[in-house]
Design a protein around this motif. Structure first.
Motif, short mmCIF file in Angstrom:
data_model
loop_
_atom_site.label_atom_id
_atom_site.label_comp_id
_atom_site.label_asym_id
_atom_site.label_seq_id
_atom_site.Cartn_x
_atom_site.Cartn_y
_atom_site.Cartn_z
N SER A 1 0.84 -1.21 0.00
CA SER A 1 0.00 0.00 0.00
C SER A 1 0.87 1.26 0.00
CB SER A 1 -0.92 0.02 1.23
OG SER A 1 -1.74 -1.12 1.24
N TRP B 1 -3.96 4.71 -6.52
CA TRP B 1 -5.38 4.71 -6.11
C TRP B 1 -6.00 6.10 -6.25
CZ3 TRP B 1 -3.85 2.08 -0.87
CH2 TRP B 1 -3.64 0.71 -1.07
N GLY C 1 -1.39 -15.67 -3.28
CA GLY C 1 -0.25 -14.75 -3.28
C GLY C 1 0.60 -14.91 -2.05
N LEU C 2 1.90 -15.15 -2.26
CA LEU C 2 2.81 -15.26 -1.10
C LEU C 2 3.72 -14.04 -1.06
CD1 LEU C 2 3.20 -17.34 1.20
CD2 LEU C 2 5.26 -18.09 0.03
N GLY D 1 0.16 -12.37 2.21
CA GLY D 1 -0.08 -13.79 1.99
C GLY D 1 0.69 -14.67 2.96
N THR E 1 2.06 -17.53 -8.11
CA THR E 1 2.54 -17.47 -9.49
C THR E 1 4.04 -17.78 -9.54
OG1 THR E 1 3.02 -15.09 -9.28
CG2 THR E 1 0.86 -15.69 -10.14
N ALA F 1 -1.75 -8.04 -5.35
CA ALA F 1 -1.67 -6.58 -5.50
C ALA F 1 -1.85 -6.11 -6.93
CB ALA F 1 -0.30 -6.11 -4.97
N HIS G 1 -5.61 -9.69 -11.91
CA HIS G 1 -5.58 -11.14 -12.12
C HIS G 1 -7.00 -11.65 -12.26
CE1 HIS G 1 -6.21 -10.52 -7.85
NE2 HIS G 1 -6.62 -11.77 -7.71
N MET H 1 9.61 -5.58 -4.93
CA MET H 1 8.22 -5.87 -4.58
C MET H 1 7.37 -6.01 -5.85
SD MET H 1 6.01 -3.60 -1.97
CE MET H 1 6.02 -4.36 -0.39
N SER I 1 7.40 -9.37 -7.35
CA SER I 1 7.00 -10.43 -6.41
C SER I 1 8.21 -11.08 -5.75
CB SER I 1 6.15 -11.51 -7.10
OG SER I 1 5.01 -10.93 -7.66
N ARG J 1 8.66 -9.87 3.87
CA ARG J 1 8.35 -8.47 4.13
C ARG J 1 9.65 -7.71 4.33
NH1 ARG J 1 3.81 -6.08 2.80
NH2 ARG J 1 2.51 -5.32 4.50
P1 NAP Z 1 3.27 -7.95 -1.81
O1 NAP Z 1 4.18 -8.26 -0.67
O2 NAP Z 1 3.81 -7.26 -3.01
O3 NAP Z 1 2.57 -9.35 -2.22
C1 NAP Z 1 1.67 -9.45 -3.29
C2 NAP Z 1 1.80 -10.87 -3.89
O4 NAP Z 1 0.81 -10.99 -4.91
C3 NAP Z 1 3.10 -11.13 -4.61
O5 NAP Z 1 4.15 -11.50 -3.77
C4 NAP Z 1 2.71 -12.25 -5.56
O6 NAP Z 1 2.72 -13.51 -4.88
C5 NAP Z 1 1.28 -11.91 -5.90
N1 NAP Z 1 1.22 -11.25 -7.21
C6 NAP Z 1 1.84 -10.11 -7.59
N2 NAP Z 1 1.54 -9.81 -8.86
C7 NAP Z 1 0.71 -10.76 -9.29
C8 NAP Z 1 0.03 -11.00 -10.51
N3 NAP Z 1 0.16 -10.16 -11.57
N4 NAP Z 1 -0.80 -12.06 -10.59
C9 NAP Z 1 -0.94 -12.88 -9.54
N5 NAP Z 1 -0.29 -12.73 -8.37
C10 NAP Z 1 0.51 -11.68 -8.25
O7 NAP Z 1 2.06 -7.02 -1.33
P2 NAP Z 1 1.37 -6.93 0.13
O8 NAP Z 1 2.04 -5.88 0.93
O9 NAP Z 1 1.17 -8.28 0.65
O10 NAP Z 1 -0.05 -6.30 -0.28
C11 NAP Z 1 -0.92 -7.02 -1.13
C12 NAP Z 1 -2.09 -6.15 -1.53
O11 NAP Z 1 -2.93 -5.96 -0.39
C13 NAP Z 1 -1.73 -4.75 -2.02
O12 NAP Z 1 -2.60 -4.40 -3.08
C14 NAP Z 1 -1.99 -3.87 -0.80
O13 NAP Z 1 -2.26 -2.54 -1.12
C15 NAP Z 1 -3.21 -4.57 -0.25
N6 NAP Z 1 -3.50 -4.31 1.16
C16 NAP Z 1 -4.80 -4.28 1.53
C17 NAP Z 1 -5.14 -4.11 2.86
C18 NAP Z 1 -6.57 -4.14 3.29
O14 NAP Z 1 -6.87 -3.68 4.39
N7 NAP Z 1 -7.47 -4.71 2.50
C19 NAP Z 1 -4.13 -3.93 3.82
C20 NAP Z 1 -2.81 -3.99 3.40
C21 NAP Z 1 -2.50 -4.18 2.07
P3 NAP Z 1 3.21 -14.85 -5.64
O15 NAP Z 1 4.63 -14.61 -6.04
O16 NAP Z 1 3.05 -15.89 -4.58
O17 NAP Z 1 2.27 -15.07 -6.80
#
Ligand code: NAP
Ligand code: ZN
Ligand code: ZN
Length: 349
Positions: A43, A52, A184-185, A189, A208, A248, A251, A332, A335, A340
Motif C-alpha cells: 500500500s 489509487w 499470493g505469497l 499472503g 505465481t 496486489a 488477475h 516488490m 514479487s 516483508r
Molecule cells: P506484496 O508483498 O507485493 O505481495 C503481493 C503478492 O501478490 C506477490 O508476492 C505475488 O505472490 C502476488 N502477485 C503479484 N503480482 C501478481 C500478478 N500479476 N498475478 C498474480 N499474483 C501476483 O504485497 P502486500 O504488501 O502483501 O499487499 C498485497 C495487496 O494488499 C496490495 O494491493 C496492498 O495494497 C493490499 N492491502 C490491503 C489491505 C486491506 O486492508 N485490505 C491492507 C494492506 C495491504 P506470488 O509470487 O506468490 O504469486
C-alpha cells in the motif's frame, strides 16, 4: 512542534528522498514514539505512486511501526517512557459513529485518519506523515502493546499484514476441518498462511512463483498450487471453504471463485490499481460470496498481537536501510520479497 527526519515522495514520479518536517509535541492524550522499525507494505507503493488517486504530496509512507515511547501526555496511563509500542494503519477516527462504537474504527463513517496520507486533525489542511521517519506522535487509543516474547523487527509487519489477514480469517470463522486458500505469497499472503495454519485450517497456497513452494510449506501451507498451471487449478474445483486473495495486481478472480464450495466466501484484501472483473456466473452458480475486508479495529489488532504471541508468530523479514527503499519497491513489483521488507530506522540518521 519538533523537527523530524524522514523519507518522502514529492510526486508520483519521484523516488523517495530525505525530508525534514515538524510534528506536534504530544498533547494530553498523545504518545510520542521514537521509531525503531517500519515495515514496507505494498500500500505504501500504491500510495506514493498515486495508483489509487488522492495522494497528497509530500508523502511519507509507513504504517507498520514499532518503537520506543519517548514522551506521553498527562492523561496517558497505558504507556510510559521506555515502553515498546506499535502503530498500524490508523491514528484517529470520529470515535462516535456506529462502527467506532463497535471497535471497528477502520469502517468509521466519516472516515478514519490514516497513519499517512490522512487528513491531519491537528494541522489545518495538512496530511499525516507515516513511519518512514524518526518519530511519530499518536493518540493513545491507536497505540498497541507489543508482546515481550516476539522479535521486534518481525512484529512490525503484524501491524498491517498481520491484522489484514487475521481479521477476515476470524470474521469468517476459519478453523479446524476447513480447507482454506491463500492467494499470493507476499507480505500479506505469508501472514495469511501462518495465521490460518495456527487457527487449525488446512491451508493451500496459490502462487505465481514456483520458487516459493518450499518456503510456503515451511510457513504452514499443507499444499501449494501454481496458479498458472490450468490442470492443477481445475483439480481444486469446488473444494474450498474459504479463500483469501492478497494479490496486489490485476488477475483473474473468477479462477478462484470457481474453487469455492456452495455458499462459501472469497475475501479480497489485495487492492489492485484497476478493478477486478467478476463474472456474475462465478457467484450466481453455487450461491457464492465475493467480499472484501479492510485491516482490522484497534481492539482486534491487540487481540491479533496476543494471538501471534501465543503461537510464536512473526513475519519473515528482510531488513533494509532507509536508502534502499527504491530497490525494495522494485523487487516488490517483481514479487521478489521474502516475505516483508522492514526498514531499520537507525539507518535514517
Ligand atoms: P506484496 O508483498 O507485493 O505481495 C503481493 C503478492 O501478490 C506477490 O508476492 C505475488 O505472490 C502476488 N502477485 C503479484 N503480482 C501478481 C500478478 N500479476 N498475478 C498474480 N499474483 C501476483 O504485497 P502486500 O504488501 O502483501 O499487499 C498485497 C495487496 O494488499 C496490495 O494491493 C496492498 O495494497 C493490499 N492491502 C490491503 C489491505 C486491506 O486492508 N485490505 C491492507 C494492506 C495491504 P506470488 O509470487 O506468490 O504469486
Ligand atoms: Zn499496509
Ligand atoms: Zn467513526
Amino acid at each position: 512542534m519538533f523537527s523530524c527526519i524522514g523519507y518522502a515522495a514529492e510526486s508520483p514520479k519521484d523516488a523517495l528522498a530525505p525530508f525534514t518536517f515538524e510534528r506536534r509535541d504530544p498533547g494530553v492524550d498523545d504518545i510520542e514514539i521514537k521509531i525503531q522499525y517500519c515495515g514496507v507494505c505494498h500500500s505504501d507503493l500504491h500510495t506514493v505512486r498515486d495508483e489509487w488517486g488522492g495522494t497528497m504530496y509530500p508523502c511519507v509512507p509507513g504504517h507498520e511501526i514499532i518503537g520506543t515511547v519517548t514522551r506521553v501526555g498527562s492523561a496517558v496511563t497505558s504507556f510510559k517512557a521506555g515502553d515498546t509500542a506499535g502503530v498500524g494503519c490508523m491514528v484517529d477516527s470520529c470515535r462516535e459513529c456506529e462502527s467506532c462504537r463497535k471497535g471497528l474504527e477502520q469502517y468509521c463513517k466519516p472516515g478514519f485518519v490514516g497513519t499517512y496520507n490522512g487528513p491531519d486533525k491537528h494541522i489545518e489542511g495538512g496530511a499525516t506523515y507515516g513511519g518512514y521517519s524518526s518519530h511519530v506522535v499518536v493518540d493513545k487509543h491507536f497505540v498497541l502493546h507489543i508482546p515481550k516474547n516476539l522479535d521486534l523487527a518481525g512484529v512490525a509487519p503484524l501491524l498491517c499484514a498481520g491484522i489484514t489477514t487475521y481479521s477476515p480469517l476470524k470474521h469468517w470463522k476459519v478453523g479446524p476441518g476447513q480447507k482454506v486458500g491463500i492467494v499470493g505469497l507476499g507480505g500479506l499472503g505469508h501472514m495469511g498462511v501462518k495465521i490460518a495454519h495456527a487457527m487449525g485450517a488446512k491451508v493451500t497456497l496459490f502462487t505465481t512463483s514456483p520458487g516459493k513452494s518450499d518456503d510456503a510449506r515451511k510457513l504452514g501451507a499443507d499444499e501449494v498450487v501454481i496458479s498458472k498451471d490450468a490442470a492443477a487449478m481445475a483439480a481444486q474445483g469446488e473444494t474450498f471453504d474459504f479463500i483469501l486473495d492478497t494479490v496486489a495486481a490485476d488477475h483473474d478472480i473468477n479462477a478462484y471463485l470457481g474453487l469455492l464450495k456452495p455458499d462459501c466466501t472469497l475475501v479480497q484484501v489485495g487492492a489492485p490499481e484497476k478493478p477486478l472483473a467478476v463474472n456474475v456466473f462465478s457467484v450466481i452458480w453455487r450461491r457464492r460470496n465475493f467480499a472484501g475486508s479492510l485491516i482490522g479495529g484497534i481492539a482486534e489488532t491487540q487481540e491479533m498481537l496476543d494471538f501471534c504471541a501465543k503461537h510464536n508468530i512473526t513475519a519473515d523479514i528482510e531488513m533494509i536501510k532507509m536508502d534502499e527503499i527504491e530497490t525494495a519497491y522494485t523487487r516488490m513489483l517483481k514479487s521478489d520479497v521474502k516475505y516483508r521488507f522492514v526498514i531499520d530506522m537507525a539507518s535514517l540518521a
